[in-house]
Design a protein around this motif. Structure first.
Motif, short mmCIF file in Angstrom:
data_model
loop_
_atom_site.label_atom_id
_atom_site.label_comp_id
_atom_site.label_asym_id
_atom_site.label_seq_id
_atom_site.Cartn_x
_atom_site.Cartn_y
_atom_site.Cartn_z
N THR A 47 1.24 -1.18 -0.18
CA THR A 47 0.19 0.13 -0.43
C THR A 47 0.86 1.41 -0.09
O THR A 47 0.29 2.54 -0.07
CB THR A 47 -1.18 0.23 1.29
OG1 THR A 47 -0.23 0.13 2.70
CG2 THR A 47 -1.88 -0.86 1.17
N GLN A 49 2.62 2.34 2.51
CA GLN A 49 2.42 3.52 3.82
C GLN A 49 2.80 2.55 4.79
O GLN A 49 3.74 1.57 5.08
CB GLN A 49 0.98 2.76 4.48
CG GLN A 49 0.03 3.88 3.30
CD GLN A 49 -1.76 3.30 3.62
OE1 GLN A 49 -2.08 2.70 4.18
NE2 GLN A 49 -2.64 4.14 2.88
N THR A 51 3.84 2.84 9.07
CA THR A 51 3.32 3.40 10.58
C THR A 51 4.96 3.96 11.20
O THR A 51 6.15 3.07 11.33
CB THR A 51 2.95 2.00 11.86
OG1 THR A 51 1.70 1.50 10.41
CG2 THR A 51 2.60 2.49 12.83
N ARG A 72 -0.07 5.47 11.95
CA ARG A 72 -0.53 5.20 10.70
C ARG A 72 -1.06 5.39 9.52
O ARG A 72 -1.61 6.19 9.45
CB ARG A 72 -1.56 4.02 11.51
CG ARG A 72 -1.01 3.59 12.74
CD ARG A 72 -2.09 1.86 13.50
NE ARG A 72 -1.92 1.44 14.17
CZ ARG A 72 -0.88 1.06 14.82
NH1 ARG A 72 0.16 0.71 14.00
NH2 ARG A 72 -0.64 0.71 16.34
N GLU A 73 -0.90 4.89 8.51
CA GLU A 73 -1.22 4.95 7.59
C GLU A 73 -0.06 5.58 6.54
O GLU A 73 -1.54 6.75 5.86
CB GLU A 73 -2.98 4.15 6.87
CG GLU A 73 -3.12 2.98 7.36
CD GLU A 73 -4.97 2.90 7.24
OE1 GLU A 73 -5.59 4.52 6.76
OE2 GLU A 73 -5.30 2.05 7.67
N ASP A 106 -7.88 11.75 3.86
CA ASP A 106 -7.92 10.19 3.71
C ASP A 106 -8.40 9.78 2.13
O ASP A 106 -8.01 8.87 1.78
CB ASP A 106 -9.27 10.44 4.35
CG ASP A 106 -8.93 10.01 5.33
OD1 ASP A 106 -7.90 10.75 6.54
OD2 ASP A 106 -10.06 10.33 6.79
N LYS A 109 -5.69 9.67 -0.69
CA LYS A 109 -4.18 8.90 0.25
C LYS A 109 -5.40 7.23 -0.48
O LYS A 109 -3.75 6.45 -0.44
CB LYS A 109 -4.75 8.45 1.54
CG LYS A 109 -3.77 9.20 2.21
CD LYS A 109 -3.09 9.38 4.00
CE LYS A 109 -4.39 8.97 4.76
NZ LYS A 109 -3.86 8.30 5.80
N ARG A 110 -5.74 7.37 -0.90
CA ARG A 110 -7.08 6.13 -1.27
C ARG A 110 -7.05 6.10 -2.71
O ARG A 110 -6.57 5.08 -3.75
CB ARG A 110 -7.93 5.56 -0.30
CG ARG A 110 -9.38 4.27 -0.57
CD ARG A 110 -10.25 4.22 0.17
NE ARG A 110 -10.51 5.04 -0.45
CZ ARG A 110 -11.70 6.22 0.76
NH1 ARG A 110 -10.74 6.34 1.69
NH2 ARG A 110 -12.21 7.04 0.29
#
Length: 167
Positions: A47, A49, A51, A72-73, A106, A109-110
């Motif tokens: 992904t 990403q 942490t 996170r992420e 959000d 990011k997706r």
């Protein structure tokens, strides 16, 4: 509302009000995230990403350390221009510079696309992105680009070049 002047106020009242305002201002500013130095504690290359956790502790009113929360992420990417780029892979324990976007990210990011924030939140830990790797030490494997030449250093490490055309 009619404001009245209180002639019975004294310097102690003014000092208390000033202290209270200073405390409130400090508490508000503590919730605005800008840039932190963090340590990678988990990597998800699928992904893209990480942490991370801040390398700098907070402090309470008695100057005791407060361990910062885990973030996170946190998306990371390659240094690139157009179709060319430099890709590095983060590892647990790497230090990174984390920036916090002004608004909620959000959906972006997706999807990687322009979006409208669903929440009214600013400079929040949830809106962190990796800006760069950070370290006091030079890496053992690197490409150095200088005015007088290019050095590729990779002691005891194979170098693979895949190319078509004339080399």
């Amino acid at each position: 509302m009619v404001q009245t002047f209180n002639a019975s106020r004294n310097l102690t009242d003014d000092a208390s009000l000033t202290d209270a305002l200073e405390f409130y201002k400090t508490k508000l500013l503590q919730n605005i995230n800008t840039i932190i130095l963090g340590e990678v504690i988990e990597v998800n290359n699928n992904t893209k990403q990480l942490t991370v956790q801040s390398l700098i502790n907070g402090v309470d009113s008695k100057n005791n350390p407060i361990i910062p929360p885990v973030i996170r992420e946190v998306p990371f990417g390659a240094m690139r221009g157009g179709n060319a780029g430099l890709i590095t892979h983060y590892k647990i324990g790497d230090n990174v510079i984390i920036g916090f976007c002004q608004r909620q990210i959000d959906t972006t990011k997706r999807t990687g696309k322009r979006s409208t924030p669903a929440l009214v939140r600013f400079h929040n830990l949830a809106d962190a992105i990796v800006l760069a790797h950070w370290s006091n030490n030079d890496p053992e494997i690197f490409i150095s680009i200088l005015e007088n030449g290019i050095t590729i250093e990779a002691k005891d490490t194979p170098i693979t070049i895949n190319a078509t055309g004339n080399l």
